[in-house]
Design an enzyme around this catalytic site. Structure first.
Site, mmCIF file in Angstrom:
data_model
loop_
_atom_site.group_PDB
_atom_site.id
_atom_site.type_symbol
_atom_site.label_atom_id
_atom_site.label_comp_id
_atom_site.label_asym_id
_atom_site.label_seq_id
_atom_site.Cartn_x
_atom_site.Cartn_y
_atom_site.Cartn_z
ATOM 1 N N TYR A 42 1.839 -6.470 -8.370
ATOM 2 C CA TYR A 42 1.231 -5.125 -8.410
ATOM 3 C C TYR A 42 -0.183 -5.239 -8.992
ATOM 4 C CZ TYR A 42 6.288 -4.004 -8.417
ATOM 5 O OH TYR A 42 7.634 -3.936 -8.141
ATOM 6 N N TRP A 46 -1.250 1.453 -11.535
ATOM 7 C CA TRP A 46 -0.213 2.382 -11.072
ATOM 8 C C TRP A 46 -0.122 3.558 -12.040
ATOM 9 C CZ3 TRP A 46 0.086 -1.712 -7.991
ATOM 10 C CH2 TRP A 46 0.794 -1.611 -6.797
ATOM 11 N N TRP A 48 2.396 6.023 -13.138
ATOM 12 C CA TRP A 48 3.297 6.216 -14.291
ATOM 13 C C TRP A 48 3.379 4.952 -15.139
ATOM 14 C CZ3 TRP A 48 9.308 7.128 -14.181
ATOM 15 C CH2 TRP A 48 9.958 6.150 -13.449
ATOM 16 N N ASP A 49 3.118 3.795 -14.525
ATOM 17 C CA ASP A 49 3.040 2.567 -15.325
ATOM 18 C C ASP A 49 1.985 2.733 -16.422
ATOM 19 O OD1 ASP A 49 3.972 1.868 -12.570
ATOM 20 O OD2 ASP A 49 4.237 -0.111 -13.477
ATOM 21 N N TYR A 96 -2.263 -6.419 -1.768
ATOM 22 C CA TYR A 96 -1.107 -5.530 -1.922
ATOM 23 C C TYR A 96 -0.997 -4.692 -0.664
ATOM 24 C CZ TYR A 96 2.087 -1.929 -3.492
ATOM 25 O OH TYR A 96 3.166 -1.085 -3.576
ATOM 26 N N GLN A 121 3.339 10.126 -8.596
ATOM 27 C CA GLN A 121 4.490 9.570 -9.333
ATOM 28 C C GLN A 121 4.866 10.542 -10.461
ATOM 29 O OE1 GLN A 121 3.459 5.487 -10.458
ATOM 30 N NE2 GLN A 121 5.081 4.744 -9.115
ATOM 31 N N ASP A 179 12.148 3.894 -6.440
ATOM 32 C CA ASP A 179 11.896 3.840 -5.002
ATOM 33 C C ASP A 179 13.118 3.598 -4.124
ATOM 34 O OD1 ASP A 179 9.583 3.566 -6.489
ATOM 35 O OD2 ASP A 179 8.740 1.996 -5.245
ATOM 36 N N ARG A 214 14.482 -7.013 -3.532
ATOM 37 C CA ARG A 214 13.527 -5.973 -3.096
ATOM 38 C C ARG A 214 14.163 -5.127 -1.983
ATOM 39 N NH1 ARG A 214 9.092 -4.541 -5.748
ATOM 40 N NH2 ARG A 214 8.243 -3.921 -3.748
ATOM 41 N N GLU A 414 10.832 -7.513 -15.072
ATOM 42 C CA GLU A 414 10.702 -6.151 -14.533
ATOM 43 C C GLU A 414 12.009 -5.373 -14.719
ATOM 44 O OE1 GLU A 414 9.598 -6.318 -10.437
ATOM 45 O OE2 GLU A 414 9.002 -4.202 -10.324
HETATM 46 C C1 2M8 Z 1 7.510 -0.156 -7.837
HETATM 47 O O1 2M8 Z 1 6.941 0.552 -6.735
HETATM 48 C C2 2M8 Z 1 5.897 0.014 -5.917
HETATM 49 C C3 2M8 Z 1 5.433 1.133 -4.987
HETATM 50 O O2 2M8 Z 1 4.872 2.140 -5.764
HETATM 51 C C4 2M8 Z 1 6.317 -1.151 -5.064
HETATM 52 O O3 2M8 Z 1 7.517 -1.457 -4.980
HETATM 53 O O4 2M8 Z 1 5.438 -1.789 -4.469
HETATM 54 C C5 2M8 Z 1 8.389 0.864 -8.607
HETATM 55 O O5 2M8 Z 1 9.218 0.206 -9.519
HETATM 56 C C6 2M8 Z 1 7.504 1.900 -9.300
HETATM 57 O O6 2M8 Z 1 8.278 2.746 -10.116
HETATM 58 C C7 2M8 Z 1 6.421 1.226 -10.134
HETATM 59 O O7 2M8 Z 1 5.541 2.209 -10.603
HETATM 60 C C8 2M8 Z 1 5.644 0.184 -9.314
HETATM 61 C C9 2M8 Z 1 4.685 -0.640 -10.172
HETATM 62 O O8 2M8 Z 1 5.354 -1.161 -11.302
HETATM 63 O O9 2M8 Z 1 6.535 -0.718 -8.677
#
Ligand code: 2M8
Length: 450
Positions: A42, A46, A48-49, A96, A121, A179, A214, A414
């Site tokens: 990631y 992001w 809410w992160d 990404y 989010q 998700d 995933r 994670e």
């Molecule tokens: C996960 O989501 C992202 C898409 O937003 C992904 O899978 O690529 C989820 O766990 C989400 O809650 C989280 O904010 C994000 C980044 O940690 O990963």
């Protein structure tokens, strides 16, 4: 941060070392104005992160936590939405998927100064902003004066553009943060899975994480289809609310919206403003949640599929998150605590660590697949906060101890297997590091920063 005491003499964990590792991860994942959830899986900011991350950054420096939040607010759209990703222009588009060229935010009128996604989010940012404001001391007011209008606009967007019968709807599973939750299987599986989309688009997540942990290709094709349809309708929420193939009212998202109004009330008070409107809004949402999403039969909050009008039967951790709301009726609160500690989630029971993301007794429970069973630190922390709001301190402490034990055993992963404690998904994950620091600071009153 220096932590000098063990959480439990029996466990004799080296908490100081754990805290230093968490600080190191947050520093390594910091990109000058924001923190990536994980450097490879990631590689952007992001939504809410960043809020969870700010709760941990405050122990490194509260200024850094303030910058984390303010930089996210810099990506806010003119309509008030805070997008779920703020893209780092220094990271290549293909790092990404879906990246900036997919979402095309820069083609919209009044677009923010950087590329973003177009979905949202859960709104946990006011909670983080409130904590950071307090931590900044004398500088807290200046920060709050900048954060407050962004946070108010965020919640106005949710109320006005996503409102469905007094609660907020989400139009993509990614908007819930959970998700791949089994709660979305029924509405999501009504969306055609067009695998030919992978002729034009390439998943990047499975370059960095095991495919078995995933979402499947079929579900990913559905995610792409929903995002394309939102984009191709100009991110028009009226169209989405009435015509999208996925419109769901999620108890977790709505509970966090209500909780954020309570935090906004505190921020408003610190700014010398009248907090009553925020307080009333939190109570209104709480009442709607109980009226519309509480299931007496299942003794948990359930999501509602707006298209069919039906409650979705899956018992997930999102249905426990309304515990955060102090005005929950006592009967609901007691039933929710019974569900939390009963066979479906086993919280506080021997052999279960944290709060599993999905019902342990359901045949679809999978302790290793992303949001379909594993324990995550953010949702465990939210449930622990909810318990604390209702005076259930012993279980709240136990959940916080579980968070520490999971990381001590498996590292800053994670997510974790609730039974074995093994770690899964990506490593050096930022919100795991941040919430570990936050919990250590709460559990250990003499924790110092430095
Ligand atoms: C996960 O989501 C992202 C898409 O937003 C992904 O899978 O690529 C989820 O766990 C989400 O809650 C989280 O904010 C994000 C980044 O940690 O990963």
């Amino acid at each position: 941060m220096v932590v000098t005491r063990t959480a439990s003499p029996a466990a004799a964990l080296d908490l100081d070392q754990l805290a230093r590792t968490a600080v190191r991860v947050l520093i390594e994942n910091w990109h000058g104005h924001a923190t990536v959830p994980s450097r490879r899986l990631y590689p952007h900011q992001w939504s809410w992160d960043s809020a969870f991350i700010a709760l941990g950054q405050q122990y490194i420096t509260p200024q850094r936590a303030a910058v984390e939040l303010l930089s996210l607010f810099g990506a806010q759209w003119a309509d008030g939405r805070i997008p779920h990703i703020a893209f780092n222009p220094a990271v290549p588009d293909h790092a990404y998927f879906p990246g900036p060229s997919f979402w095309r935010s820069s083609q919209l009128p009044g677009h923010p100064p950087i590329d973003t996604s177009g979905i949202i989010q859960p709104p946990v940012h006011a909670i983080a902003a409130h904590a950071v404001m307090d931590r900044l001391g004398a500088n807290g007011r200046d920060f709050a004066a900048r954060a407050y209008p962004a946070l108010v606009a965020q919640n106005s967007y949710i109320r006005e553009r996503r409102g469905v019968k007094g609660l907020a709807a989400v139009v993509h599973p990614w908007e819930t943060g959970l998700d791949n939750s089994p709660a979305w299987d029924e509405p999501l599986h009504a969306v055609p899975a067009d695998l030919s989309l992978f002729e034009s688009y390439t998943r990047r997540d499975i370059d960095h994480a095991r495919a078995s942990e995933r979402p499947t290709d079929e579900d990913y094709a559905r995610y792409i289809r929903l995002a394309l349809s939102y984009r191709d309708h100009g991110y028009d929420d009226d169209w989405m609310r009435s015509r999208s193939e996925f419109v769901v009212v999620d108890p977790g998202f709505n509970a966090l919206w209500a909780w954020s109004e309570l935090a906004l009330a505190e921020i408003a008070r610190a700014l010398g403003r009248n907090p009553d409107g925020h307080q009333r809004e939190a109570e209104r949402i709480t009442t709607e949640l109980v009226d519309q999403l509480w299931s007496t039969e299942s003794e948990i909050f359930l999501a509602r599929d707006k298209r069919s009008g039906r409650l979705l039967g899956e018992r997930t951790v999102a249905g426990l998150i309304p515990l955060l709301l102090p005005k929950l009726p006592q009967g609901v609160r007691d039933a929710l605590c019974a569900t939390l500690t009963g066979p479906s989630f086993g919280a506080g029971q021997l052999g279960i660590r944290g709060v599993p993301s999905f019902d342990l007794t359901d045949r679809r429970y999978n302790p290793r697949r992303y949001w379909r069973g594993p324990t995550w630190l953010n949702t465990t922390w939210l449930v622990a906060e909810g318990l604390r709001a209702h005076g259930a301190d012993a279980l709240a402490h136990r959940l916080r101890d579980d968070m520490v034990a999971l990381v001590a055993n498996a590292g800053l992963r994670e997510y974790f297997n609730p039974r074995t404690g093994s770690g899964h998904g990506t490593s050096n994950f930022s919100w795991s590091a941040a919430l570990l620091l936050h919990v250590l600071a709460e559990v250990l009153p003499q924790a110092e920063t430095g």
